[in-house]
Motif scaffolding. Structure first.
Motif, PDB file in Angstrom:
ATOM      1  N   TRP A   1      36.710  36.968  46.753  1.00 29.06           N
ATOM      2  CA  TRP A   1      37.057  38.396  46.737  1.00 29.06           C
ATOM      3  C   TRP A   1      38.176  38.636  47.735  1.00 29.06           C
ATOM      4  N   CYS A   2      39.000  39.648  47.464  1.00 28.50           N
ATOM      5  CA  CYS A   2      39.949  40.146  48.455  1.00 28.50           C
ATOM      6  C   CYS A   2      40.117  41.641  48.259  1.00 28.50           C
TER       7      CYS A   2
ATOM      8  N   TYR B   1      40.649  37.912  52.039  1.00 28.14           N
ATOM      9  CA  TYR B   1      40.207  36.930  51.042  1.00 28.14           C
ATOM     10  C   TYR B   1      39.128  36.026  51.601  1.00 28.14           C
TER      11      TYR B   1
ATOM     12  N   CYS C   1      38.662  40.368  38.351  1.00 31.79           N
ATOM     13  CA  CYS C   1      39.792  41.158  38.855  1.00 31.79           C
ATOM     14  C   CYS C   1      40.960  41.045  37.879  1.00 31.79           C
TER      15      CYS C   1
ATOM     16  N   TRP D   1      41.385  43.684  45.050  1.00 33.79           N
ATOM     17  CA  TRP D   1      40.624  43.656  43.811  1.00 33.79           C
ATOM     18  C   TRP D   1      40.887  44.911  42.973  1.00 33.79           C
TER      19      TRP D   1
ATOM     20  N   VAL E   1      42.658  30.592  43.508  1.00 34.32           N
ATOM     21  CA  VAL E   1      41.589  31.236  44.276  1.00 34.32           C
ATOM     22  C   VAL E   1      40.271  30.955  43.565  1.00 34.32           C
TER      23      VAL E   1
ATOM     24  N   TYR F   1      43.491  38.132  38.515  1.00 33.33           N
ATOM     25  CA  TYR F   1      43.012  36.757  38.330  1.00 33.33           C
ATOM     26  C   TYR F   1      43.467  36.274  36.961  1.00 33.33           C
TER      27      TYR F   1
ATOM     28  N   CYS G   1      36.644  37.762  42.308  1.00 38.13           N
ATOM     29  CA  CYS G   1      37.974  37.389  41.822  1.00 38.13           C
ATOM     30  C   CYS G   1      37.968  37.209  40.302  1.00 38.13           C
ATOM     31  N   HIS G   2      36.909  36.602  39.759  1.00 37.82           N
ATOM     32  CA  HIS G   2      36.890  36.294  38.329  1.00 37.82           C
ATOM     33  C   HIS G   2      36.881  37.524  37.424  1.00 37.82           C
TER      34      HIS G   2
ATOM     35  N   THR H   1      36.206  32.934  49.999  1.00 43.13           N
ATOM     36  CA  THR H   1      35.822  32.152  48.823  1.00 43.13           C
ATOM     37  C   THR H   1      34.431  32.526  48.328  1.00 43.13           C
TER      38      THR H   1
ATOM     39  N   CYS I   1      46.073  33.518  41.185  1.00 40.18           N
ATOM     40  CA  CYS I   1      46.026  34.948  41.494  1.00 40.18           C
ATOM     41  C   CYS I   1      47.447  35.419  41.805  1.00 40.18           C
TER      42      CYS I   1
END
Length: 114
Positions: A106-107, A51, A79, A110, A101, A82, A76-77, A53, A93
């Motif tokens: 991203w992680c 992960y 995924c 995803w 998050v 999310y 993330c937005h 930011t 998340c």
């Protein structure tokens, strides 16, 4: 016995409607208001999941899933895990027990939204 202390069908139903309405009202609280705090990239689970930011700063040699044209669109937005809108700066998340998050993060967990 006092007439007002009796539990009859009418009083029982009134109580049930009030209790049900209260429970329904609690489900209307958005998930992002229930999330406790923001996930830090320094935490053990965050590091294990890769992960960050800022999704543009991901080491693609370590996480090849983020490489290439398809990977460049992973944030993330967008995924499936999310729990916010694409325009939200932060949202819960499910990988991190509904903690916040960054949408631009991203992680490795995803998953594309369907």
């Amino acid at each position: 016995m006092n007439e007002s202390n009796k539990i009859n069908r009418r009083n029982f139903l009134k109580f049930g409607v009030k209790a049900g309405g209260g429970a329904l009202a609690l489900t209307a609280i958005p998930a992002h208001l229930l999330a406790a705090d923001e996930v830090s990239p320094d935490e053990a689970l965050a590091q294990a999941m890769g992960y960050t930011t800022d999704a543009t700063a991901v080491d693609t040699t370590k996480f090849p899933k983020r490489a290439g044209d398809a990977g460049a669109n992973q944030f993330c937005h967008n995924c499936a895990l999310y729990a916010g809108k694409e325009t939200d700066e932060m949202a819960p998340c499910s990988i991190f027990q509904n903690r916040l998050v960054k949408g631009a993060g991203w992680c490795n967990a995803w998953v594309a939204k369907s």
